[in-house]
Design a protein around this motif. Structure first.
Motif, PDB file in Angstrom:
ATOM      1  N   ARG A 133       0.831  -1.202   0.000  1.00  0.00           N
ATOM      2  CA  ARG A 133       0.000   0.000   0.000  1.00  0.00           C
ATOM      3  C   ARG A 133       0.872   1.261   0.000  1.00  0.00           C
ATOM      4  O   ARG A 133       0.526   2.265  -0.641  1.00  0.00           O
ATOM      5  CB  ARG A 133      -0.926  -0.022   1.217  1.00  0.00           C
ATOM      6  N   GLU A 134       1.977   1.229   0.710  1.00  0.00           N
ATOM      7  CA  GLU A 134       2.896   2.377   0.703  1.00  0.00           C
ATOM      8  C   GLU A 134       3.437   2.627  -0.702  1.00  0.00           C
ATOM      9  O   GLU A 134       3.514   3.783  -1.152  1.00  0.00           O
ATOM     10  CB  GLU A 134       4.053   2.118   1.674  1.00  0.00           C
ATOM     11  N   ARG A 137       0.660   4.098  -2.893  1.00  0.00           N
ATOM     12  CA  ARG A 137       0.423   5.507  -2.582  1.00  0.00           C
ATOM     13  C   ARG A 137       1.523   6.393  -3.154  1.00  0.00           C
ATOM     14  O   ARG A 137       1.252   7.463  -3.725  1.00  0.00           O
ATOM     15  CB  ARG A 137       0.320   5.694  -1.065  1.00  0.00           C
ATOM     16  N   TYR A 140       1.073   6.614  -7.051  1.00  0.00           N
ATOM     17  CA  TYR A 140      -0.046   7.453  -7.475  1.00  0.00           C
ATOM     18  C   TYR A 140       0.182   8.916  -7.119  1.00  0.00           C
ATOM     19  O   TYR A 140      -0.227   9.810  -7.859  1.00  0.00           O
ATOM     20  CB  TYR A 140      -1.349   6.946  -6.850  1.00  0.00           C
ATOM     21  N   THR A 147      -3.651   9.815  -3.714  1.00  0.00           N
ATOM     22  CA  THR A 147      -3.190   8.577  -3.089  1.00  0.00           C
ATOM     23  C   THR A 147      -3.578   7.339  -3.888  1.00  0.00           C
ATOM     24  O   THR A 147      -2.900   6.317  -3.811  1.00  0.00           O
ATOM     25  CB  THR A 147      -3.761   8.452  -1.673  1.00  0.00           C
ATOM     26  N   GLU A 149      -6.084   5.477  -3.311  1.00  0.00           N
ATOM     27  CA  GLU A 149      -6.857   4.554  -2.494  1.00  0.00           C
ATOM     28  C   GLU A 149      -8.346   4.875  -2.588  1.00  0.00           C
ATOM     29  O   GLU A 149      -8.741   5.970  -2.988  1.00  0.00           O
ATOM     30  CB  GLU A 149      -6.399   4.621  -1.036  1.00  0.00           C
TER      31      GLU A 149
END
Length: 262
Positions: A133-134, A137, A140, A147, A149
């Motif tokens: 996920r890092e 982020r 993007y 982000t 998400e």
């Protein structure tokens, strides 16, 4: 019989010709293989039966199984995306194996050896998801400035409890989506709900107060039993307790003075 005698030599000649042709084709194929570069052959594991869901037989009946620590975020951040992809399936397979062994031990009414392995696998999978996920982020934010998400917001359910709701894409607009509006009612009201909220908040406050008192009593006990204990480490261990204030209490100072005199 005369026909058979006539056909026999013809068949023998045909077999010799076919053998010659096949040998020539085989030699041509070998020459082409020698010229062309060899390609790597991908093969799967030879164990594709149900025993993949069970632990090694040498661990059956053991009280403890040796294992390592879980994967931390620092360990996973230096891995490539392909390595993380492979590691995810390795952890998923290990989790399924451990869950199967745990269920089998429960069926046989036996102790599951080293149950902390499940916690370490879960912690490793959670850390892997956080690292991925890092990276998403960061990618993007660099490309689009967002982000990437799924957006969300804090909402209140029918009982007045706030929670984080993640948005979904729908074909029908919100004002026209009758089924969605019936299932998602983000409002509350009524005397019964207000009474429930008051009792619920009181319960949460009592739980926090009891936890704070338990930690305070434990710190007092440690200071009275070990007067020379490192107070900085104790403050890090119990952040909700003011160690310096407790250290100045009369009962702790009297205990320290008596221990020095003796």
């Amino acid at each position: 019989m005369n026909i058979f005698r006539q056909i026999l030599p013809i068949s023998q000649q045909l077999t010799k010709c076919l053998a010659a042709v096949t040998s020539q084709q085989a030699s041509a194929i070998m020459q082409r293989q020698m010229v062309l570069p060899l390609r790597a052959i991908a093969t799967t594991t030879p164990r594709n039966d149900l025993m993949e869901f069970f632990d090694d037989k040498k661990h059956w009946g053991e009280q403890e199984v040796k294992h390592g620590r879980g994967w931390t975020k620092d360990d996973l951040r230096i891995k490539s995306n392909s390595d993380l992809h492979k590691l995810w399936f390795v952890l998923l397979k290990e989790r399924n194996l451990l869950l199967t062994m745990e269920h089998e031990c429960k069926e046989k009414m036996e102790l599951f050896p080293s149950p902390e392995r499940l916690d370490k696998v879960k912690e490793s999978m959670d850390n892997l998801e956080e690292v991925v996920r890092e990276r998403n982020r960061a990618y993007y934010l660099l490309e689009t400035g967002e982000t990437g998400e799924r957006p969300g917001r804090l909402e209140t359910n029918e009982l007045g409890i706030r929670f984080f709701y993640r948005s979904f894409e729908h074909v029908i607009p919100k004002f026209a989506n009758r089924k969605w509006n019936e299932r998602h009612k983000f409002t509350f009201g009524g005397y019964a709900v207000w009474k429930f909220l008051r009792l619920y908040r009181e319960r949460l406050y009592n739980e926090k107060r009891k936890l704070r008192n338990r930690e305070r009593n434990e710190v007092v006990h440690l200071l009275r039993r070990f007067p020379n204990i490192d107070r900085q480490t104790l403050a890090q261990r119990f952040p909700s307790v003011d160690v310096e204030k407790l250290y100045k209490l009369d009962k702790i100072r009297i205990n320290q003075s008596t221990s020095k005199d003796s």
